[in-house]
Design an enzyme around this catalytic site. Sequence first.
Site, PDB file in Angstrom:
ATOM      1  N   GLY A 379       0.820  -1.205   0.000  1.00 10.99           N
ATOM      2  CA  GLY A 379       0.000   0.000   0.000  1.00 10.99           C
ATOM      3  C   GLY A 379       0.855   1.257   0.000  1.00 10.99           C
ATOM      4  N   SER A 380       0.325   2.304   0.587  1.00 16.38           N
ATOM      5  CA  SER A 380       0.952   3.631   0.492  1.00 16.38           C
ATOM      6  C   SER A 380       2.304   3.730   1.175  1.00 16.38           C
ATOM      7  CB  SER A 380       0.006   4.693   1.059  1.00 16.38           C
ATOM      8  OG  SER A 380      -1.159   4.785   0.274  1.00 16.38           O
ATOM      9  N   VAL A 381       2.667   2.771   2.010  1.00 15.51           N
ATOM     10  CA  VAL A 381       4.002   2.766   2.608  1.00 15.51           C
ATOM     11  C   VAL A 381       5.064   2.785   1.511  1.00 15.51           C
ATOM     12  CG1 VAL A 381       5.621   1.337   3.893  1.00 15.51           C
ATOM     13  CG2 VAL A 381       3.341   1.686   4.783  1.00 15.51           C
ATOM     14  N   ALA A 382       4.729   2.198   0.356  1.00 16.44           N
ATOM     15  CA  ALA A 382       5.686   2.116  -0.749  1.00 16.44           C
ATOM     16  C   ALA A 382       5.917   3.464  -1.430  1.00 16.44           C
ATOM     17  CB  ALA A 382       5.197   1.096  -1.775  1.00 16.44           C
ATOM     18  N   LYS A 383       5.107   4.473  -1.144  1.00 16.93           N
ATOM     19  CA  LYS A 383       5.246   5.773  -1.819  1.00 16.93           C
ATOM     20  C   LYS A 383       6.568   6.462  -1.501  1.00 16.93           C
ATOM     21  CE  LYS A 383       0.253   6.502  -2.120  1.00 16.93           C
ATOM     22  NZ  LYS A 383      -0.940   7.201  -1.611  1.00 16.93           N
TER      23      LYS A 383
END
Length: 673
Positions: A379-383
């Site tokens: 999820g957004s942790v990868a941003k």
Amino acid sequence: MDRYSNDPRGGRYPRNARSGDRPQQTGAAEHEAALRREMNTRKPKAHGQRDLLRRRLKLAVTIGVTLAVVLTARLGWVQLVWGPDLSEKASQQRTRIYVDPARRGEISDVRGQQLAYTMQARSLTASPVVLRKELRTLADFELQESKDYYDLKESERDERLDAKVKEEIERYAREIPKAIEQAGASNAEVSEKDILNKLKSDSTYQVLVRNVDPDVAEQIAKDFHGIAADMQSIRQYPNGAIAENVIGKISQDGEGQFGFEASNDGILAGVDGRKTFDVSPDGVVIPGTMRDEIPATNGAKVHLSLDLDLQTYVQQQVEQAVANSGAKSASAVVLDAKTAKVMAMANSATINPNGDIEKQLERGKTFANTTISAPFEPGSVAKVITAAGAIEDKKTTPDEVLQVPGSIDMAGVNVRDAWVHDVAPYTTTGVFGKSSNVGTLMLAERLGEQRFNDLLLKFGIGQTTGIELPSESAGLLPNLSQWSGGTFANLPIGQGMSWTLLQMAGVYQAIANDGERIEPRIVDHVEDASGAVVEQPEPEKVQVVSPATARTVRDMFRSVAQSDPSGLQQGTGPQAAIDGYQVSGKTGTAQQVDPNTGAYSNSNYWITFAGIAPADNPRYVVAIMLDQPQRGVHGEGGQSAAPLFHGIASWLLNRDNVPLSPPPEGQLVLEAR
């Protein structure tokens, strides 16, 4: 005397002839002729006897010579042909090899606290078949002392002996558990029924009871004929379920079965010693025959980088988060920001190796270490990868204002933000602080597919870390050549690829360590049997982005934990904030695939958080994942994992007396006014 006598009248007649039968006297000529005839009659008979004697003698000599030849040939055959084999068999019958088992190495945490060690004990063993024969023989000796022994029929004696053996076997099964229980000298449950069944079996070897105190076992072996106290090593796990997902356990045969015990069995097990000697037929060692002695080499002592106190706290927090949130499972990893050493690695439902394994498995407990073996979409942790690439390549600045629409089309795929909004003036910092999918993809387009793929690989995505544990997954990253039109619309926002929690922690460790990613390791150091430190291979290091870029990204991602009463400059994870410290991190919510439809679910999510504390002088990296939580980790509304990060990081900062961070210079701007 010959058979004829001289007659007084000059004649000869046979001595046994009656007087009336004597012949008449003859002249000299007649007498001589009669004598010649007699001699001729006797001569052939004497010659026949001598020939018979010679033939018999010749036959005897022939037989003797033949026997001698046969025996000589037989002796030569035995000596030359059978000799080596017979000699080998004789040697095997009298030779005994004694194995001196090596002691398995201890496992401890970074502070020297024991996680696993070996204790010497005994196993009570028997040969049921031999035991019953010997008990019957002893019973027969006793019966022979009775007065009526010889009056009994054979069938009656057999009945009495069978009854006596049965009685003794039942006594063994009854008294041995009592002796162990009274001494409190076994770590295993001792069953009278189990022992009885084993003693009745047709086996030549049975382990009746394991893990018995040596003194008690020796006494039982002395009191009960045919019971032996065999040496046994017991692996102790003094902390129960704490860190069991990392440590693992050994089998009853002493071999590594799960976790670190399995993947590092070679260095922990050591090498057994041995020595050879000869014994007499009654089993007594023959003096002076000891030879080929090789001393045992004990296993190495391994100091893990785990901190037992921290591991205990993190594991408790993870279990509590599952109970409060209704999640299927949860896990957490804590890394040292500068060395990438694993300080804690916890997942829920970890089994207790000291308890009833079968019952725990039925309740869903497991030996698995999901932090390295169960990848998920981050999820957004990868941003943070898009942010690092855009800053490194100077595609943007933290304060650049992007006009971010509510949705974006990429290669025919429409992507929306999690909340409805018109075009919004988000800064680059605000794009990540508010976790805008659209804004992230706008920046990813500036990088391009090739550059973004290169960044993923540099951050270790799609690759194992090489940590010293079994069953590590590489996760999933589509090869660039296989990207479809929608792949680049998913990867920058953390969908379409899978990471392990350890990989997630590794990405943020690179940002915390001024852009240098170090492959995480869980072994702090190893000592061999002599106490010398064994050099370990250095982990791979990759400079992913420059130190300046890493510091800028850390500063930008402080916005995630920023709170604002108006909500305008507030990030998605203000619950992660810690009073007196600057923290940097990112929340994540990744849709899971619905197995029924094959499409992303709108109700089932992986909730993630990865953060750095303190952000101004990184010490720790904490990564968290919850699988399908129904509410917050403290039972509150929402599904954020940020509060769990707050709890773990706060405990560490307080425990280690980490100096407070300098106060921030005003708020970060997330949305331009």
